[in-house]
Design a protein around this motif. Structure first.
Motif, mmCIF file in Angstrom:
data_model
loop_
_atom_site.group_PDB
_atom_site.id
_atom_site.type_symbol
_atom_site.label_atom_id
_atom_site.label_comp_id
_atom_site.label_asym_id
_atom_site.label_seq_id
_atom_site.Cartn_x
_atom_site.Cartn_y
_atom_site.Cartn_z
ATOM 1 N N VAL A 152 12.422 22.315 4.854
ATOM 2 C CA VAL A 152 12.662 20.879 4.789
ATOM 3 C C VAL A 152 11.580 20.151 5.591
ATOM 4 O O VAL A 152 11.241 20.558 6.705
ATOM 5 C CB VAL A 152 14.056 20.526 5.339
ATOM 6 C CG1 VAL A 152 14.264 19.013 5.346
ATOM 7 C CG2 VAL A 152 15.141 21.192 4.494
ATOM 8 N N ALA A 153 11.022 19.095 4.988
ATOM 9 C CA ALA A 153 10.000 18.317 5.699
ATOM 10 C C ALA A 153 10.407 16.851 5.736
ATOM 11 O O ALA A 153 10.961 16.331 4.758
ATOM 12 C CB ALA A 153 8.650 18.467 4.996
ATOM 13 N N LEU A 154 10.162 16.222 6.881
ATOM 14 C CA LEU A 154 10.413 14.785 7.034
ATOM 15 C C LEU A 154 9.079 14.094 7.307
ATOM 16 O O LEU A 154 8.289 14.562 8.135
ATOM 17 C CB LEU A 154 11.379 14.527 8.200
ATOM 18 C CG LEU A 154 12.883 14.590 7.887
ATOM 19 C CD1 LEU A 154 13.278 15.956 7.361
ATOM 20 C CD2 LEU A 154 13.689 14.214 9.115
ATOM 21 N N PHE A 155 8.852 12.966 6.609
ATOM 22 C CA PHE A 155 7.577 12.267 6.801
ATOM 23 C C PHE A 155 7.681 10.813 6.359
ATOM 24 O O PHE A 155 8.588 10.460 5.604
ATOM 25 C CB PHE A 155 6.458 13.000 6.066
ATOM 26 C CG PHE A 155 6.766 13.415 4.651
ATOM 27 C CD1 PHE A 155 6.826 12.479 3.628
ATOM 28 C CD2 PHE A 155 6.990 14.758 4.336
ATOM 29 C CE1 PHE A 155 7.095 12.873 2.318
ATOM 30 C CE2 PHE A 155 7.270 15.164 3.025
ATOM 31 C CZ PHE A 155 7.317 14.219 2.012
ATOM 32 N N PRO A 156 6.750 9.985 6.835
ATOM 33 C CA PRO A 156 6.722 8.587 6.381
ATOM 34 C C PRO A 156 6.183 8.510 4.949
ATOM 35 O O PRO A 156 5.661 9.501 4.428
ATOM 36 C CB PRO A 156 5.747 7.901 7.350
ATOM 37 C CG PRO A 156 5.093 8.972 8.138
ATOM 38 C CD PRO A 156 5.677 10.293 7.791
ATOM 39 N N PRO A 157 6.286 7.330 4.311
ATOM 40 C CA PRO A 157 5.679 7.164 2.985
ATOM 41 C C PRO A 157 4.218 7.597 3.004
ATOM 42 O O PRO A 157 3.510 7.338 3.978
ATOM 43 C CB PRO A 157 5.809 5.655 2.740
ATOM 44 C CG PRO A 157 7.020 5.249 3.528
ATOM 45 C CD PRO A 157 6.971 6.101 4.765
ATOM 46 N N VAL A 158 3.781 8.230 1.923
ATOM 47 C CA VAL A 158 2.435 8.805 1.897
ATOM 48 C C VAL A 158 1.374 7.707 1.742
ATOM 49 O O VAL A 158 1.634 6.648 1.183
ATOM 50 C CB VAL A 158 2.302 9.859 0.786
ATOM 51 C CG1 VAL A 158 3.392 10.915 0.926
ATOM 52 C CG2 VAL A 158 2.324 9.233 -0.600
ATOM 53 N N THR A 159 0.182 7.985 2.257
ATOM 54 C CA THR A 159 -0.903 6.984 2.234
ATOM 55 C C THR A 159 -2.270 7.621 1.957
ATOM 56 O O THR A 159 -3.277 7.251 2.564
ATOM 57 C CB THR A 159 -0.965 6.228 3.581
ATOM 58 O OG1 THR A 159 -1.125 7.191 4.636
ATOM 59 C CG2 THR A 159 0.289 5.428 3.841
ATOM 60 N N GLY A 160 -2.283 8.595 1.025
ATOM 61 C CA GLY A 160 -3.561 9.258 0.725
ATOM 62 C C GLY A 160 -4.369 8.498 -0.306
ATOM 63 O O GLY A 160 -4.121 7.336 -0.587
ATOM 64 N N GLY A 161 -5.339 9.197 -0.834
ATOM 65 C CA GLY A 161 -6.109 8.695 -1.982
ATOM 66 C C GLY A 161 -7.254 7.804 -1.645
ATOM 67 O O GLY A 161 -7.382 7.222 -0.633
ATOM 68 N N MET B 278 -4.856 8.542 -9.947
ATOM 69 C CA MET B 278 -5.070 7.889 -8.646
ATOM 70 C C MET B 278 -3.798 7.174 -8.174
ATOM 71 O O MET B 278 -3.441 7.264 -6.996
ATOM 72 C CB MET B 278 -6.221 6.879 -8.731
ATOM 73 C CG MET B 278 -7.598 7.494 -8.578
ATOM 74 S SD MET B 278 -7.808 8.463 -7.046
ATOM 75 C CE MET B 278 -7.403 7.237 -5.797
ATOM 76 N N ASP B 279 -3.123 6.475 -9.079
ATOM 77 C CA ASP B 279 -1.923 5.741 -8.686
ATOM 78 C C ASP B 279 -0.826 6.697 -8.194
ATOM 79 O O ASP B 279 -0.164 6.427 -7.188
ATOM 80 C CB ASP B 279 -1.383 4.907 -9.864
ATOM 81 C CG ASP B 279 -2.216 3.657 -10.124
ATOM 82 O OD1 ASP B 279 -3.041 3.298 -9.261
ATOM 83 O OD2 ASP B 279 -2.038 3.038 -11.187
ATOM 84 N N TRP B 280 -0.656 7.805 -8.887
ATOM 85 C CA TRP B 280 0.387 8.750 -8.491
ATOM 86 C C TRP B 280 0.011 9.492 -7.225
ATOM 87 O O TRP B 280 0.847 9.750 -6.365
ATOM 88 C CB TRP B 280 0.701 9.713 -9.636
ATOM 89 C CG TRP B 280 1.640 9.050 -10.575
ATOM 90 C CD1 TRP B 280 1.304 8.195 -11.577
ATOM 91 C CD2 TRP B 280 3.065 9.098 -10.552
ATOM 92 N NE1 TRP B 280 2.432 7.723 -12.176
ATOM 93 C CE2 TRP B 280 3.523 8.248 -11.598
ATOM 94 C CE3 TRP B 280 4.007 9.764 -9.776
ATOM 95 C CZ2 TRP B 280 4.876 8.062 -11.866
ATOM 96 C CZ3 TRP B 280 5.356 9.579 -10.058
ATOM 97 C CH2 TRP B 280 5.778 8.740 -11.081
ATOM 98 N N LEU B 281 -1.264 9.824 -7.126
ATOM 99 C CA LEU B 281 -1.746 10.496 -5.932
ATOM 100 C C LEU B 281 -1.445 9.649 -4.674
ATOM 101 O O LEU B 281 -1.056 10.182 -3.639
ATOM 102 C CB LEU B 281 -3.251 10.643 -6.145
ATOM 103 C CG LEU B 281 -4.012 11.732 -5.492
ATOM 104 C CD1 LEU B 281 -5.258 11.993 -6.326
ATOM 105 C CD2 LEU B 281 -4.402 11.314 -4.123
ATOM 106 N N LYS B 282 -1.608 8.340 -4.816
ATOM 107 C CA LYS B 282 -1.391 7.437 -3.679
ATOM 108 C C LYS B 282 0.080 7.336 -3.288
ATOM 109 O O LYS B 282 0.390 6.874 -2.185
ATOM 110 C CB LYS B 282 -1.892 6.023 -4.026
ATOM 111 C CG LYS B 282 -3.392 5.920 -4.102
ATOM 112 C CD LYS B 282 -3.879 4.715 -3.302
ATOM 113 C CE LYS B 282 -5.356 4.797 -3.005
ATOM 114 N NZ LYS B 282 -5.675 4.453 -1.644
ATOM 115 N N THR B 283 0.987 7.678 -4.198
ATOM 116 C CA THR B 283 2.413 7.496 -3.898
ATOM 117 C C THR B 283 3.192 8.804 -3.852
ATOM 118 O O THR B 283 4.341 8.821 -3.432
ATOM 119 C CB THR B 283 3.072 6.582 -4.960
ATOM 120 O OG1 THR B 283 2.770 7.085 -6.257
ATOM 121 C CG2 THR B 283 2.557 5.153 -4.850
#
Lengths: 83, 150, 150, 83
Positions: free
Chosen positions: A74-83, B113-118
């Protein structure tokens, strides 16, 4: 159960991972987040706003009503912000 | 097909060349390269550290790619995403899609790109003159991903 | 800014490198490369010859670029279009757009390609087993360009 | 007036360019297309379907009601198919 924390959840709680013994009443991802809040003031503060606490079970995003078992990762994390 | 999550930089030209080598059925290649900006939210950014969730990252990227291939007729897909410490001007991500038709190439590239970001478990920590701060998720990224809901 | 109409091939990697060199305010680069396919309308294509209207081509491409810059906040735009004889797998066109924001980069790149297909005076002559034939304009290209009408 | 032809208009008419003396009644791009049809059977055949005959005056796309002058550079061509 092994729990992983990422990003600011990790830095607020102070550890990247911990192993916990779940009480029987913790049956879902949401139950787990509530129960973890009782472990320490750091946990309570980090997990205070459940809107920004996301849960993955076995590396898949899940909603809070998703069931969890002792053998899950199980992992807990904030909303992702990659890309 | 290729999904790569790596700390090392990548060479856009070499990746493009390998992606299209020997192909004669591809009519269009759409690409996107994401870079570290030296300013964000009005503040100077001197560096950025990308944290990720090893294992889940690859899994999510593979699922996203599979979804793109289900939706569009694609000859090939490439996704490279870096983690670790990066500086302004550094490359973060590259997505390339190849199709017989340009609309399929454009749309699938933007979809990825849109899905990767979310969906892909990456988090950005920015170093600014006021110290380090975790980048907050943008509503606009959620809205962008919602465009593709079926 | 660069608009180039040329018979010579171009190197996507070198163009990308020159396009982004020294930039630290760009968040995203969107690119599209159009290639000669070995099949069109169900028939084998062994070569393609691109005729153009020298002078008007450059003029139209410059007008299209100006329009893209008016609509989106762009750091830079690159359009390269070849003319002359090409073979399957050969590059025909490259469009690249750079912006602080990925939506602006994606949209302007697609806009440029859509307009280029309907406004720039190029005509394709395909060599097939049945002889040479001029490629007919597609309604789908007109529809794609119409998306961008203001 | 100098007239340029491109693509299959060029091959059907048989020349890439020609210089013509316009009668006074030829005032618009549309008039020009109609008048050119009378020059030869090749012109007539090539220009038969005006839907696929586009006109540029001084290197700009124009509609058929666009005025033309003797000093203009006029080009006739089919719908473009580049990119």
């Amino acid at each position: 159960m092994k729990i992983l924390y990422f990003a600011w959840l990790r830095s607020k709680i102070g550890v990247p991972t911990e192993t916990v013994d779940l009480p029987a009443e913790v049956a879902t991802a949401g139950d787990l987040v509530e129960w973890l809040k009782t472990r320490s003031p750091r946990h309570a503060e980090a997990l205070a706003n459940s809107k920004v606490v996301k849960v993955a079970v076995n590396q898949e995003h899940v909603p809070y009503d998703h069931p969890i078992a002792a053998t899950d990762e199980v992992a807990l994390f904030p909303p992702v912000t990659g890309g | 097909m290729a999904i790569r999550v790596q700390a090392e930089d990548f060479d856009v030209g070499a990746e493009y060349a390998a992606f299209t080598a020997g192909r004669t059925s591809v009519g269009g290649v759409a690409m996107f390269v994401g870079l570290v900006r030296d300013i964000a939210g009005g503040e100077a950014v001197s560096a950025m550290t990308l944290e990720h969730y090893p294992g889940m990252t690859e899994r999510q990227l593979e699922a996203i790619e599979e979804e793109a291939r289900r939706r569009w007729p694609l000859d090939d897909v490439l996704v490279i995403h870096r983690h670790g410490r990066l500086e302004p001007g550094d490359r973060i991500v590259m997505v390339a899609t190849a199709s017989a038709h340009r609309d399929a190439a454009f749309e699938s590239c933007r979809f990825l790109m849109d899905w990767l970001k979310t969906k892909a478990p990456f988090w950005k920590l920015e170093a600014t003159p006021d110290g380090e701060r975790w980048v907050e998720a943008k509503d606009s990224d959620d809205a962008a991903a919602a465009r593709w809901a079926e």
